[in-house]
Design an enzyme around this catalytic site. Structure first.
Site, mmCIF file in Angstrom:
data_model
loop_
_atom_site.group_PDB
_atom_site.id
_atom_site.type_symbol
_atom_site.label_atom_id
_atom_site.label_comp_id
_atom_site.label_asym_id
_atom_site.label_seq_id
_atom_site.Cartn_x
_atom_site.Cartn_y
_atom_site.Cartn_z
ATOM 1 C CB SER A 31 -11.900 -26.557 -34.070
ATOM 2 O OG SER A 31 -11.144 -27.306 -33.316
ATOM 3 C CG HIS A 62 -9.611 -22.456 -31.043
ATOM 4 N ND1 HIS A 62 -9.350 -23.613 -31.901
ATOM 5 C CD2 HIS A 62 -10.491 -22.996 -30.297
ATOM 6 C CE1 HIS A 62 -9.712 -24.585 -31.828
ATOM 7 N NE2 HIS A 62 -10.778 -25.033 -30.642
ATOM 8 C CG HIS A 84 -7.599 -27.521 -27.175
ATOM 9 N ND1 HIS A 84 -7.494 -26.264 -28.438
ATOM 10 C CD2 HIS A 84 -8.645 -28.471 -27.828
ATOM 11 C CE1 HIS A 84 -8.640 -26.410 -28.401
ATOM 12 N NE2 HIS A 84 -9.203 -27.428 -28.831
ATOM 13 C CE1 TYR A 86 -4.107 -28.201 -30.104
ATOM 14 C CE2 TYR A 86 -5.745 -29.682 -29.593
ATOM 15 C CZ TYR A 86 -5.560 -28.661 -30.199
ATOM 16 O OH TYR A 86 -5.761 -28.117 -30.884
ATOM 17 C CD GLU A 87 -4.387 -24.264 -27.805
ATOM 18 O OE1 GLU A 87 -3.711 -23.398 -28.005
ATOM 19 O OE2 GLU A 87 -4.886 -25.111 -27.838
ATOM 20 C CB ALA A 114 -14.239 -29.899 -34.659
ATOM 21 C CG MET A 212 -7.648 -34.038 -29.857
ATOM 22 S SD MET A 212 -6.057 -33.355 -30.846
ATOM 23 C CE MET A 212 -6.319 -34.680 -32.525
ATOM 24 C CB SER A 213 -11.253 -30.447 -25.750
ATOM 25 O OG SER A 213 -13.050 -30.185 -27.178
ATOM 26 C CG ASN A 236 -12.182 -35.708 -38.948
ATOM 27 O OD1 ASN A 236 -12.287 -35.212 -37.954
ATOM 28 N ND2 ASN A 236 -12.377 -37.766 -37.957
ATOM 29 C CG HIS A 248 -6.999 -28.095 -38.183
ATOM 30 N ND1 HIS A 248 -6.727 -28.199 -37.185
ATOM 31 C CD2 HIS A 248 -6.336 -27.002 -38.480
ATOM 32 C CE1 HIS A 248 -7.750 -27.358 -36.868
ATOM 33 N NE2 HIS A 248 -7.493 -26.443 -37.497
HETATM 34 N N1 HPA Z 1 -9.496 -36.937 -33.474
HETATM 35 C C1 HPA Z 1 -9.829 -36.081 -33.027
HETATM 36 N N2 HPA Z 1 -9.772 -35.378 -32.786
HETATM 37 C C2 HPA Z 1 -10.535 -34.690 -33.549
HETATM 38 C C3 HPA Z 1 -10.813 -35.577 -34.786
HETATM 39 C C4 HPA Z 1 -11.056 -36.748 -34.653
HETATM 40 O O1 HPA Z 1 -10.004 -37.370 -35.787
HETATM 41 N N3 HPA Z 1 -11.849 -34.805 -35.295
HETATM 42 C C5 HPA Z 1 -11.756 -33.402 -35.337
HETATM 43 N N4 HPA Z 1 -11.599 -33.423 -33.905
#
Ligand code: HPA
Length: 280
Positions: A31, A62, A84, A86-87, A114, A212-213, A236, A248
């Site tokens: 990301s 993406h 991912h 989650y998709e 990320a 998440m990846s 973050n 996001h």
């Molecule tokens: N949590 C999960 N996935 C992420 C985060 C997060 O805080 N930041 C970027 N991808």
């Protein structure tokens, strides 16, 4: 069952037919970091939608194409964007591109992502070398009958994140004055960000980063005996670490902000990895 091996082979041949380059290193750009592949020389771009059996990315941020090109003298295959779980994709589908990398003759992968920072020593925008991971996605790309052509039934994960590669990354970061921290990445399914309680739980079990990846890709890469270097961008601080909600937009903004630093680090690391891979 579909023959993933035959499909991966077909996709690999399709991609290689479009370029004289024969990269040994594959990059997966997460990301906000996809732009790193925009500056490749002698580039051939193949949208995922044109590659047989390739999953298509639906996540915002993406681009969804494979770029084969050169960074200096080093040929690389770069995925601008990944899919991912989650998709709605299975762990097998998510790792199909890694299988394709393997069948293209790629021997080392550099995975980027990320991530949320759990370790309070991190700050937004920090780059963190992944030392190890905790798979909390509830599944693995190796579930099901093992295909021995890919690798063994029970692959070792003790040294999933190659020590020599990490040393190289640290040396090159130091040479460029880029702070590079190190940590353990926990992968969750998403797509909701974690609760503060979940982050506290992850901290207690030894996670420094959350995302998440990546882990399914690492498992598939190690299954095929490709070496792995993985770097997170702390886009973050994780939920509850700071007294503010996550978004996001923030993730994408931070990716945007650090991408040139990230790119210079990649440029420095690549020739050294390529030397190692060529000698293997
Ligand atoms: N949590 C999960 N996935 C992420 C985060 C997060 O805080 N930041 C970027 N991808």
């Amino acid at each position: 069952m579909t023959d993933q091996f035959a499909l991966a082979d077909a996709s690999a041949q399709f991609i290689l037919a479009g370029t004289p380059l024969r990269p040994k290193i594959g990059l997966v750009l997460g990301s906000g970091l996809g732009a790193c592949a925009d500056s490749l020389a002698d580039a051939t771009r193949v949208p995922y939608s044109e590659i047989p059996a390739f999953p298509r990315s639906t996540a915002i941020g993406h681009a969804g194409q494979m770029v084969l090109g050169k960074v200096g003298d080093v040929p690389v295959a770069a995925m601008q964007g990944r899919v991912h779980q989650y998709e709605g994709y299975s762990a097998q589908e998510v790792t199909f591109p890694i299988r394709v990398f393997g069948r293209m003759g790629i021997r080392a992968v550099i995975l980027t992502n990320a991530a949320g920072g759990i370790d309070r020593g991190y700050s937004q925008g920090a780059l963190v070398l992944i030392r190890d991971h905790i798979n909390l996605q509830g599944t693995s790309p190796l579930v099901g009958t093992n295909d021995d052509r890919f690798g063994v039934r029970f692959p070792d994960m003790t040294r999933a994140y190659d020590r020599d590669y990490r040393q190289i990354a640290r040396e090159e970061a130091a040479g460029l004055n880029i702070p590079l921290l190190e940590g353990v990445y926990a992968a969750l399914l998403g797509p909701s960000y974690e609760t503060p309680a979940e982050i506290e739980y992850l901290r207690r079990i030894g996670a420094d980063l959350v995302g998440m990846s990546t882990v399914a890709e690492v498992i598939a890469a190690r299954h095929m005996e490709m070496k792995v270097l993985a770097i997170s961008c702390v886009t973050n601080m994780a939920a509850g670490i700071l007294d503010q909600p996550l978004s996001h937009a923030e993730v994408m903004e931070t990716g945007e902000r650090v991408k040139s630093i990230f790119e210079s680090l990649l440029r420095a690391i690549l020739p050294r990895l390529n030397d190692l891979v060529s000698r293997q």
